[in-house]
Structure formats: structure tokens, C-alpha cells
Design a protein around this motif. Structure first.
Motif, PDB file in Angstrom:
ATOM      1  N   ALA A  15      -2.191  -5.928   2.767  1.00  0.00           N
ATOM      2  CA  ALA A  15      -1.706  -5.077   3.853  1.00  0.00           C
ATOM      3  C   ALA A  15      -1.746  -3.610   3.428  1.00  0.00           C
ATOM      4  N   CYS A  16      -1.778  -2.725   4.413  1.00  0.00           N
ATOM      5  CA  CYS A  16      -1.785  -1.283   4.149  1.00  0.00           C
ATOM      6  C   CYS A  16      -0.357  -0.819   3.880  1.00  0.00           C
ATOM      7  N   THR A  17      -0.092  -0.400   2.661  1.00  0.00           N
ATOM      8  CA  THR A  17       1.240   0.084   2.280  1.00  0.00           C
ATOM      9  C   THR A  17       1.215   1.606   2.276  1.00  0.00           C
ATOM     10  N   CYS A  58      -4.979  -7.829   9.062  1.00  0.00           N
ATOM     11  CA  CYS A  58      -4.469  -7.556   7.710  1.00  0.00           C
ATOM     12  C   CYS A  58      -3.758  -6.209   7.609  1.00  0.00           C
ATOM     13  N   GLY A  60      -0.634  -5.242   8.321  1.00  0.00           N
ATOM     14  CA  GLY A  60       0.705  -5.274   7.753  1.00  0.00           C
ATOM     15  C   GLY A  60       1.710  -4.543   8.632  1.00  0.00           C
ATOM     16  N   THR A  64       1.117  -1.306  11.361  1.00  0.00           N
ATOM     17  CA  THR A  64       1.312  -1.730  12.746  1.00  0.00           C
ATOM     18  C   THR A  64       2.396  -0.899  13.417  1.00  0.00           C
TER      19      THR A  64
END
Length: 213
Positions: A15-17, A58, A60, A64
Motif C-alpha cells: 500500500a502507499c504509505t 493496492c 491502501g 484512498t
């Protein structure tokens, strides 16, 4: 499911953190997007709708939430012709996400960080790449006025970091920064003078003041 499995041939996509530091968010998004697009190319995902589906699968929670609250992505078409509003395309989402993250960056803070950067243990090319990334965050820097430069220089060099951080966060203009800095320094000087005054003198002054009341 087919879309995800095709790209997973080169390993799972995390996921994109984004994190809370707005200065670092654009680069984190850029790096994550590059990895996602590499996986899509390897997996043969080229159609706009499939690329968007993969990105959503994907993204995250953090990304989102950004899409929902800040970018305001239109996931589905709404309304009827002639007032129909089409859903955002993959390219639109990417472009709008990048623009939104840059917009959320405080320009003054970005410029201060740029001017403080040092090469350290990095190679010159690594240092140059980091400088270029940081420069990209300094949106509208080409429109800086002499007053802007003076304000940013003060904010970057102020000894009173509490005031500097407050001024950056609340976007104080130059006049207010100067006024606040002078007042706070004067107050501190007076407080230091009172603390250093001999106790005997203080008592004597208090007695003299009492006599004149």
C-alpha cells in the motif's frame, strides 16, 4: 482478480504509505507510483480501466482517504446527458493526486529545507537528484518577491524556533513576524533582567513603591 495476479508475478504491491510529513508525501507518492507502473508494465496491464483498477486495489487506506477527501476523485459517472459527469480516468487521477500533494506543501517550509540541504555522504549525483526533488516542492518559487525572500530568510534563521514554526504554520506576513519577534525578544530581555536583579534591591524597590502608594 486477474489484474492483480498478473502484476503479482514480480511480487506483491504494498500500500502507499504517505505519512504525516507533507514535505515528504509527494516523493513517497512518486516512488510508489513508479513501482506500481513497473509492475503493470511487467504484467501487461496497459488499458486505462485495468490500470486504474490495479491502482485502486493496492492503494491502501491513506491514499484512498486522500483521493476521497482532498483529490475528490470521481469513481463513477453520474447524471444524464447533457449534464453527465464522467468518472475520472487513470491519467486524471495520477495528475490530480500529484497536483494536490504539491498544493498541500507549505512553500516557505519547502524553500527553507532546500536552502539547508547539504551533500553529506551522498554522491554528487544523489545530492543533485535530492535537490531537484526538493526544488519541485517549492511551487511558485519563481514568483517570490524581495519581501518573500526576507520573510523566508528570517523564518529559516530565527533562534526562536517556536515562533518560526508558528509563523510558518499560520502563514504570518513579514510585518507580523517582525512585530512578534521584537515583542518576544523584548519580553525575554525584561524577564531576564528581573531574574538577575539582586534580591535586596528588589525588596528595597518594593518598600519604596509602598511608601509612595
Amino acid at each position: 482478480a486477474g489484474t492483480i495476479s498478473a502484476a503479482s508475478l514480480v511480487g506483491p504491491m504494498g500500500a502507499c504509505t504517505l505519512g504525516r510529513d507533507k514535505l515528504k508525501r509527494p516523493k513517497k507518492w512518486k516512488d510508489w507510483l513508479r513501482e506500481a507502473e513497473n509492475k503493470m508494465r511487467f504484467g501487461g496491464i496497459t488499458e486505462e480501466d485495468r490500470k486504474w483498477a490495479f491502482l485502486r486495489s493496492c492503494a491502501g487506506a491513506e491514499l484512498t482517504e486522500l483521493w476521497d477527501k482532498e483529490v475528490r476523485v470521481k469513481y463513477e459517472a453520474t447524471g444524464e446527458a447533457p449534464n453527465r459527469v464522467e468518472a475520472d480516468t487513470y491519467d486524471q487521477v495520477v495528475k490530480n493526486t500529484t497536483a494536490t500533494l504539491l498544493k498541500l506543501v507549505n512553500r516557505d517550509r519547502a524553500i527553507i529545507e532546500l536552502l539547508r540541504m547539504e551533500q553529506g555522504n551522498r554522491t554528487f549525483n544523489e545530492f543533485l537528484a535530492d535537490i531537484e526533488d526538493q526544488t519541485h516542492l517549492c511551487h511558485s518559487w519563481e514568483k517570490l518577491t524581495p519581501e518573500d525572500m526576507k520573510r523566508i530568510s528570517l523564518l529559516g534563521g530565527l533562534k526562536d524556533r517556536t515562533l518560526a514554526e508558528k509563523a510558518i504554520a499560520e502563514e504570518y506576513d513579514l510585518k507580523k513576524i517582525i512585530q512578534m519577534a521584537v515583542n518576544r525578544e523584548s519580553s525575554k530581555t525584561n524577564a531576564d533582567a528581573m531574574r538577575s536583579r539582586p534580591i535586596g534591591n528588589v525588596h528595597r524597590l518594593e518598600m519604596e513603591e509602598t511608601q509612595y502608594r
